[in-house]
Design a protein around this motif. Sequence first.
Motif, PDB file in Angstrom:
ATOM      1  N   ALA A   1       2.591 -15.359  41.170  1.00  0.00           N
ATOM      2  CA  ALA A   1       3.668 -16.113  40.515  1.00  0.00           C
ATOM      3  C   ALA A   1       3.145 -16.589  39.156  1.00  0.00           C
ATOM      4  O   ALA A   1       2.896 -17.782  38.938  1.00  0.00           O
ATOM      5  CB  ALA A   1       4.103 -17.276  41.378  1.00  0.00           C
ATOM      6  N   ILE A   2       2.963 -15.646  38.240  1.00  0.00           N
ATOM      7  CA  ILE A   2       2.338 -15.966  36.951  1.00  0.00           C
ATOM      8  C   ILE A   2       3.187 -16.932  36.143  1.00  0.00           C
ATOM      9  O   ILE A   2       2.661 -17.830  35.465  1.00  0.00           O
ATOM     10  CB  ILE A   2       2.103 -14.671  36.144  1.00  0.00           C
ATOM     11  CG1 ILE A   2       1.334 -13.649  36.977  1.00  0.00           C
ATOM     12  CG2 ILE A   2       1.334 -14.987  34.867  1.00  0.00           C
ATOM     13  CD1 ILE A   2      -0.024 -14.097  37.412  1.00  0.00           C
ATOM     14  N   ASP A   3       4.525 -16.766  36.198  1.00  0.00           N
ATOM     15  CA  ASP A   3       5.392 -17.642  35.425  1.00  0.00           C
ATOM     16  C   ASP A   3       5.277 -19.093  35.898  1.00  0.00           C
ATOM     17  O   ASP A   3       5.246 -20.027  35.084  1.00  0.00           O
ATOM     18  CB  ASP A   3       6.845 -17.168  35.496  1.00  0.00           C
ATOM     19  CG  ASP A   3       7.274 -16.880  36.927  1.00  0.00           C
ATOM     20  OD1 ASP A   3       6.426 -16.917  37.822  1.00  0.00           O
ATOM     21  OD2 ASP A   3       8.478 -16.595  37.121  1.00  0.00           O
ATOM     22  N   VAL A   4       5.191 -19.295  37.213  1.00  0.00           N
ATOM     23  CA  VAL A   4       5.015 -20.647  37.738  1.00  0.00           C
ATOM     24  C   VAL A   4       3.637 -21.192  37.362  1.00  0.00           C
ATOM     25  O   VAL A   4       3.482 -22.383  37.065  1.00  0.00           O
ATOM     26  CB  VAL A   4       5.205 -20.658  39.270  1.00  0.00           C
ATOM     27  CG1 VAL A   4       5.089 -22.080  39.811  1.00  0.00           C
ATOM     28  CG2 VAL A   4       6.545 -20.059  39.649  1.00  0.00           C
ATOM     29  N   ALA A   5       2.627 -20.332  37.348  1.00  0.00           N
ATOM     30  CA  ALA A   5       1.278 -20.757  36.976  1.00  0.00           C
ATOM     31  C   ALA A   5       1.231 -21.234  35.526  1.00  0.00           C
ATOM     32  O   ALA A   5       0.575 -22.236  35.211  1.00  0.00           O
ATOM     33  CB  ALA A   5       0.295 -19.608  37.192  1.00  0.00           C
ATOM     34  N   ILE A   6       1.929 -20.530  34.635  1.00  0.00           N
ATOM     35  CA  ILE A   6       1.973 -20.949  33.226  1.00  0.00           C
ATOM     36  C   ILE A   6       2.593 -22.335  33.111  1.00  0.00           C
ATOM     37  O   ILE A   6       2.084 -23.217  32.391  1.00  0.00           O
ATOM     38  CB  ILE A   6       2.776 -19.927  32.394  1.00  0.00           C
ATOM     39  CG1 ILE A   6       2.046 -18.580  32.353  1.00  0.00           C
ATOM     40  CG2 ILE A   6       3.001 -20.445  30.973  1.00  0.00           C
ATOM     41  CD1 ILE A   6       2.849 -17.481  31.692  1.00  0.00           C
ATOM     42  N   THR A   7       3.688 -22.554  33.826  1.00  0.00           N
ATOM     43  CA  THR A   7       4.361 -23.847  33.782  1.00  0.00           C
ATOM     44  C   THR A   7       3.478 -24.950  34.335  1.00  0.00           C
ATOM     45  O   THR A   7       3.383 -26.040  33.756  1.00  0.00           O
ATOM     46  CB  THR A   7       5.674 -23.789  34.579  1.00  0.00           C
ATOM     47  OG1 THR A   7       6.466 -22.699  34.111  1.00  0.00           O
ATOM     48  CG2 THR A   7       6.457 -25.076  34.433  1.00  0.00           C
ATOM     49  N   GLU A   8       2.822 -24.688  35.460  1.00  0.00           N
ATOM     50  CA  GLU A   8       1.959 -25.694  36.081  1.00  0.00           C
ATOM     51  C   GLU A   8       0.796 -26.060  35.170  1.00  0.00           C
ATOM     52  O   GLU A   8       0.458 -27.246  35.015  1.00  0.00           O
ATOM     53  CB  GLU A   8       1.433 -25.171  37.418  1.00  0.00           C
ATOM     54  CG  GLU A   8       0.496 -26.132  38.125  1.00  0.00           C
ATOM     55  CD  GLU A   8       1.173 -27.418  38.536  1.00  0.00           C
ATOM     56  OE1 GLU A   8       0.538 -28.483  38.461  1.00  0.00           O
ATOM     57  OE2 GLU A   8       2.360 -27.356  38.930  1.00  0.00           O
ATOM     58  N   ALA A   9       0.183 -25.067  34.547  1.00  0.00           N
ATOM     59  CA  ALA A   9      -0.949 -25.334  33.663  1.00  0.00           C
ATOM     60  C   ALA A   9      -0.523 -26.137  32.441  1.00  0.00           C
ATOM     61  O   ALA A   9      -1.220 -27.069  32.014  1.00  0.00           O
ATOM     62  CB  ALA A   9      -1.605 -24.020  33.237  1.00  0.00           C
ATOM     63  N   ALA A  10       0.641 -25.779  31.866  1.00  0.00           N
ATOM     64  CA  ALA A  10       1.090 -26.446  30.640  1.00  0.00           C
ATOM     65  C   ALA A  10       1.614 -27.852  30.915  1.00  0.00           C
ATOM     66  O   ALA A  10       1.294 -28.804  30.193  1.00  0.00           O
ATOM     67  CB  ALA A  10       2.164 -25.604  29.951  1.00  0.00           C
ATOM     68  N   VAL A  11       2.431 -27.991  31.956  1.00  0.00           N
ATOM     69  CA  VAL A  11       3.046 -29.286  32.244  1.00  0.00           C
ATOM     70  C   VAL A  11       2.122 -30.180  33.058  1.00  0.00           C
ATOM     71  O   VAL A  11       1.882 -31.343  32.706  1.00  0.00           O
ATOM     72  CB  VAL A  11       4.388 -29.090  32.998  1.00  0.00           C
ATOM     73  CG1 VAL A  11       5.001 -30.442  33.361  1.00  0.00           C
ATOM     74  CG2 VAL A  11       5.365 -28.290  32.153  1.00  0.00           C
ATOM     75  N   GLY A  12       1.588 -29.634  34.170  1.00  0.00           N
ATOM     76  CA  GLY A  12       0.772 -30.455  35.052  1.00  0.00           C
ATOM     77  C   GLY A  12      -0.555 -30.840  34.446  1.00  0.00           C
ATOM     78  O   GLY A  12      -0.900 -32.030  34.356  1.00  0.00           O
ATOM     79  N   ALA A  13      -1.323 -29.844  33.993  1.00  0.00           N
ATOM     80  CA  ALA A  13      -2.651 -30.116  33.445  1.00  0.00           C
ATOM     81  C   ALA A  13      -2.610 -30.483  31.971  1.00  0.00           C
ATOM     82  O   ALA A  13      -3.547 -31.108  31.462  1.00  0.00           O
ATOM     83  CB  ALA A  13      -3.556 -28.899  33.641  1.00  0.00           C
ATOM     84  N   GLY A  14      -1.553 -30.119  31.276  1.00  0.00           N
ATOM     85  CA  GLY A  14      -1.485 -30.361  29.837  1.00  0.00           C
ATOM     86  C   GLY A  14      -0.700 -31.605  29.462  1.00  0.00           C
ATOM     87  O   GLY A  14      -1.258 -32.670  29.189  1.00  0.00           O
ATOM     88  N   ILE A  15       0.631 -31.484  29.465  1.00  0.00           N
ATOM     89  CA  ILE A  15       1.478 -32.572  28.981  1.00  0.00           C
ATOM     90  C   ILE A  15       1.330 -33.827  29.828  1.00  0.00           C
ATOM     91  O   ILE A  15       1.234 -34.941  29.299  1.00  0.00           O
ATOM     92  CB  ILE A  15       2.948 -32.108  28.945  1.00  0.00           C
ATOM     93  CG1 ILE A  15       3.113 -30.981  27.918  1.00  0.00           C
ATOM     94  CG2 ILE A  15       3.883 -33.269  28.612  1.00  0.00           C
ATOM     95  CD1 ILE A  15       4.500 -30.400  27.867  1.00  0.00           C
ATOM     96  N   SER A  16       1.305 -33.668  31.156  1.00  0.00           N
ATOM     97  CA  SER A  16       1.185 -34.846  32.020  1.00  0.00           C
ATOM     98  C   SER A  16      -0.108 -35.608  31.751  1.00  0.00           C
ATOM     99  O   SER A  16      -0.125 -36.844  31.717  1.00  0.00           O
ATOM    100  CB  SER A  16       1.247 -34.426  33.493  1.00  0.00           C
ATOM    101  OG  SER A  16       2.497 -33.848  33.797  1.00  0.00           O
TER     102      SER A  16
END
Length: 345
Positions: free
Chosen positions: A46-61
């Motif tokens: 699920a690469i698209d979900v992984a991109i979102t998790e990395a950017a939002v969860g580990a990044g913006i949050s």
Amino acid sequence: MIDVAIPLFLVVCGIAVLLVKDLMSSIMIFSVYSLLIAIEWVRLNAIDVAITEAAVGAGISTVLFMIILSRTKSVEECKKSISIPALLVAVGVAGVLLYGTVDLPNLRDPNIAPSTHVSPYYLENAYKQTGQENAVAAILASYRGYDTLGETTVVATAAFCLILLLRGRRHTNKDLKKYEVTGINKCTVKGVGIKPTKTNPPGSEQDKDIIKKTVTKFLMPFIQLFGLYVIVHGELGPGGGFQGGVVLGVSIIVYSLVFGFKEAQQRMSVKAKDLLVSSGVLLYGGIGVLALFLGGNYLQYNVLLPDPKFASIIGILGIEIGVGITVAAVMITLFYETVRIDANG
């Protein structure tokens, strides 16, 4: 082995967050947790979900937590006490949820209903009916187009609610200096604990920003180009409007952290950001209305142009762009409003 290692590390991160008293350590553990989840999504293809998790969860949050922490004490001073009723309720809810998973089918079983009925239909007809080589993009943008429109509207509505809640009076220049993001873009030699010397004189603070500013200027075009690529090529591979929008939003946030708000607002003003929050949803909904005027159903893309398949591709690309615009603007809104940017800037 890795099937056991990642869940084990996730459990360790969860326990560590409960035990540590230093809030900065908690934020870092949360960031590690998000990165591990992103790795797990990659393993599940699920690469698209992984991109979102990395950017939002580990990044913006992580950035937002650090901004909030800059206005509070870094160590929790109050004494922790365990509420027995609350603990019993939490354990009871967890038990009910775990019991509910007993009857769930094994997702790796090829004989379950989604694998024998739903998935084959999408895989066999997605390209024929929508022109999308990526079946996931076809499902989200065409088969579930109404649902995706609803999700985009909810995201935009959340941004407007955030604006209404956090944007009060017009902030003065004094307020803006007070709410500058953790001093990252105004770091001084004295502030970071380095004694002024001949090599680090008191007046050389601005010169020390040259490395991070140069690196940011170099990386910014590639970050934004990658975001646009993810949006435009969502029908060919992992990605789409949401993932690309998150990447574009992150690029503005990174620029703001390094160069400061004044410079960032020259690239993306608050008024322009507010306009983009709603314009993405309007673009999405407008394509559906255009289909109605051309004699089709709402969000029936194949009536937009004489060639039905090409029309479907263009229509889905249009709504992906709309989703990307809204998501990028919402990510920037989260950052701007959290750090109390001048609402009328």
